[in-house]
Motif scaffolding. Structure first.
Motif, PDB file in Angstrom:
ATOM      1  N   ASN A 276      55.378 -35.405  16.646  1.00  0.00           N
ATOM      2  CA  ASN A 276      56.552 -35.886  16.172  1.00  0.00           C
ATOM      3  C   ASN A 276      57.328 -36.622  17.192  1.00  0.00           C
ATOM      4  O   ASN A 276      57.706 -37.916  17.106  1.00  0.00           O
ATOM      5  CB  ASN A 276      57.640 -35.117  15.702  1.00  0.00           C
ATOM      6  CG  ASN A 276      58.849 -35.841  15.124  1.00  0.00           C
ATOM      7  OD1 ASN A 276      59.994 -35.561  15.619  1.00  0.00           O
ATOM      8  ND2 ASN A 276      58.739 -36.698  14.043  1.00  0.00           N
TER       9      ASN A 276
ATOM     10  N   HIS B 181      53.455 -34.443   9.241  1.00  0.00           N
ATOM     11  CA  HIS B 181      54.273 -35.243  10.169  1.00  0.00           C
ATOM     12  C   HIS B 181      55.615 -35.905   9.776  1.00  0.00           C
ATOM     13  O   HIS B 181      56.655 -36.223  10.140  1.00  0.00           O
ATOM     14  CB  HIS B 181      53.477 -36.201  11.066  1.00  0.00           C
ATOM     15  CG  HIS B 181      52.946 -37.542  10.181  1.00  0.00           C
ATOM     16  ND1 HIS B 181      52.075 -37.399   9.403  1.00  0.00           N
ATOM     17  CD2 HIS B 181      53.585 -38.615  10.019  1.00  0.00           C
ATOM     18  CE1 HIS B 181      51.936 -38.588   8.891  1.00  0.00           C
ATOM     19  NE2 HIS B 181      52.690 -39.593   9.172  1.00  0.00           N
TER      20      HIS B 181
ATOM     21  N   GLY C 211      47.004 -39.627  16.561  1.00  0.00           N
ATOM     22  CA  GLY C 211      48.218 -40.432  16.632  1.00  0.00           C
ATOM     23  C   GLY C 211      47.529 -42.013  16.152  1.00  0.00           C
ATOM     24  O   GLY C 211      48.556 -42.837  15.653  1.00  0.00           O
TER      25      GLY C 211
ATOM     26  N   ASP D  56      55.252 -39.957  17.578  1.00  0.00           N
ATOM     27  CA  ASP D  56      55.429 -40.856  16.559  1.00  0.00           C
ATOM     28  C   ASP D  56      56.753 -41.527  16.399  1.00  0.00           C
ATOM     29  O   ASP D  56      56.701 -42.705  16.135  1.00  0.00           O
ATOM     30  CB  ASP D  56      55.175 -39.780  15.366  1.00  0.00           C
ATOM     31  CG  ASP D  56      55.121 -40.678  13.935  1.00  0.00           C
ATOM     32  OD1 ASP D  56      54.870 -41.905  13.967  1.00  0.00           O
ATOM     33  OD2 ASP D  56      55.524 -40.118  12.849  1.00  0.00           O
TER      34      ASP D  56
ATOM     35  N   HIS E 239      47.201 -41.539  11.947  1.00  0.00           N
ATOM     36  CA  HIS E 239      48.136 -40.701  11.379  1.00  0.00           C
ATOM     37  C   HIS E 239      48.798 -41.449  10.033  1.00  0.00           C
ATOM     38  O   HIS E 239      49.304 -40.915   8.969  1.00  0.00           O
ATOM     39  CB  HIS E 239      49.570 -39.978  12.151  1.00  0.00           C
ATOM     40  CG  HIS E 239      50.294 -41.036  12.393  1.00  0.00           C
ATOM     41  ND1 HIS E 239      50.039 -42.012  13.697  1.00  0.00           N
ATOM     42  CD2 HIS E 239      51.669 -41.301  12.080  1.00  0.00           C
ATOM     43  CE1 HIS E 239      51.206 -42.834  13.713  1.00  0.00           C
ATOM     44  NE2 HIS E 239      52.102 -42.140  12.798  1.00  0.00           N
ATOM     45  N   ASP E 240      48.934 -42.666  10.104  1.00  0.00           N
ATOM     46  CA  ASP E 240      49.718 -43.689   9.013  1.00  0.00           C
ATOM     47  C   ASP E 240      48.713 -44.060   8.091  1.00  0.00           C
ATOM     48  O   ASP E 240      49.043 -44.928   7.128  1.00  0.00           O
ATOM     49  CB  ASP E 240      50.842 -44.494   9.504  1.00  0.00           C
ATOM     50  CG  ASP E 240      52.308 -43.924   9.751  1.00  0.00           C
ATOM     51  OD1 ASP E 240      52.250 -42.906   9.303  1.00  0.00           O
ATOM     52  OD2 ASP E 240      52.819 -44.481  10.713  1.00  0.00           O
TER      53      ASP E 240
ATOM     54  N   THR F  47      51.315 -45.155  19.509  1.00  0.00           N
ATOM     55  CA  THR F  47      51.436 -43.556  19.061  1.00  0.00           C
ATOM     56  C   THR F  47      50.284 -42.968  20.061  1.00  0.00           C
ATOM     57  O   THR F  47      50.513 -41.944  20.848  1.00  0.00           O
ATOM     58  CB  THR F  47      51.354 -43.238  17.884  1.00  0.00           C
ATOM     59  OG1 THR F  47      52.406 -43.796  17.017  1.00  0.00           O
ATOM     60  CG2 THR F  47      51.565 -41.870  17.645  1.00  0.00           C
TER      61      THR F  47
END
Length: 312
Positions: A277, A247, A147, A280, A150-151, A129
């Motif tokens: 998005n 997101h 990027g 992602d 983000h998770d 990402t």
């Protein structure tokens, strides 16, 4: 789970209690590859590409049972009271202290034994990402860092949070559940808020155009990482914080729902979330990046925007 147990479960209706037991048995707190819910979102833009059309498949696929069960548990248990409790448990950031790169790489310890198809570590998705954003936006290093991280809120799973309270699409609680929520028709049947007349209206507990900052979202990795960023006074700009926080809010940024709760700031930030998005979703390929070669560059971004040891 044994083969006999699985066969028996096919012959009877799976109750919420059974789903919870199934989840407990098969999730051993869990490695995440790319979020499996991506494969079943109903609201991606139409495209002639078979690859994108596959994301719209609600009828079949190797992940469909697992994904449905995860959303069934999420949509049963994510109530207004539950979300308030999770804010109390997590937003004080008193679970541990770790640097950002260490946190990113630690997710690779998490193995989901029920996932037969996703077999590369979550860190690869993070770097994929980030690199996709880096190519398209070479002048926006903060965007590249978003990027990458983000998770990272999925780290909650290391401390025992079940997957249905960590991954998947998010949605507001405290008001009517909109039809664009994935599996809306058949997964909220046991959610008590769906039967609460004071909550089951367009606005529920909220005022028109109150702003998403005043709306409680279903609990997951988006809100948690946003809270960690704020708690540690990280320097990511507001556009990046919106990407982190929303997101997974697909009913909003991909379907246009919940606009009646948005204020002008939310609407001005929406294009940034939509731009994020694209990367992602569509940077996930089998062409895996050389993470070790990329670490030095991204560590420099971490040092710039969220340096040192962070409280989680």
């Amino acid at each position: 789970m044994t083969r006999e147990t699985h066969s028996a479960s096919e012959d009877q209706r799976i109750t919420t209690l059974q789903l919870q037991r199934l989840h407990t048995q098969t999730m051993r707190i869990i490695k995440f590859g790319p979020d499996p819910s991506l494969e079943y979102r109903p609201n991606l833009e139409k495209n002639e590409s078979k690859e994108k059309e596959d994301y719209r498949n609600f009828e079949s696929g190797s992940l469909i049972d697992r994904v449905f069960n995860t959303y069934k548990l999420m949509h049963t248990n994510q109530t207004l009271d539950f979300v308030k409790q999770k804010h109390f448990e997590w937003t004080n950031c008193n679970h541990t202290q770790m640097g950002m790169m260490e946190t990113i790489m630690s997710l690779d310890q998490l193995v989901d034994e029920s996932d037969p198809d996703v077999d590369f570590p979550n860190s690869f998705h993070a770097f994929q990402t980030a690199e996709g954003i880096r190519k398209a936006h070479p002048d926006k290093d903060w965007f590249q860092l978003v990027g990458l991280i983000h998770d990272v809120g999925k780290i909650m799973a290391l401390w025992g949070e079940p997957q249905w309270a960590v991954v998947g699409d998010t949605f507001p609680v405290g008001c009517k559940f909109q039809n664009s929520i994935v599996f809306r028709d058949n997964t909220f049947l046991e959610n008590p808020d769906d039967k609460n007349l004071s909550l089951n209206t367009e606005y529920g507990i909220y005022k028109p155009n109150c702003g998403l900052d005043n709306v409680l979202m279903s609990w997951g990795h988006d809100e948690y990482l946003y809270r960690v960023m704020k708690y540690n006074n990280c320097l990511i700009p507001e556009e990046g914080l919106y990407m982190i926080r929303f997101h997974s809010f697909y009913p909003w940024h991909s379907h246009g729902d919940y606009m009646h709760l948005c204020n002008d700031k939310d609407l001005s930030m929406l294009p940034w979330v939509q731009e994020f998005n694209k990367f992602d979703l569509y940077t996930k390929t089998n062409d895996l990046p050389d993470v070790e070669k990329l670490k030095l560059y991204y560590q420099s971004l971490i040092d710039k925007y969220c340096p040192g040891i962070l409280k989680w």
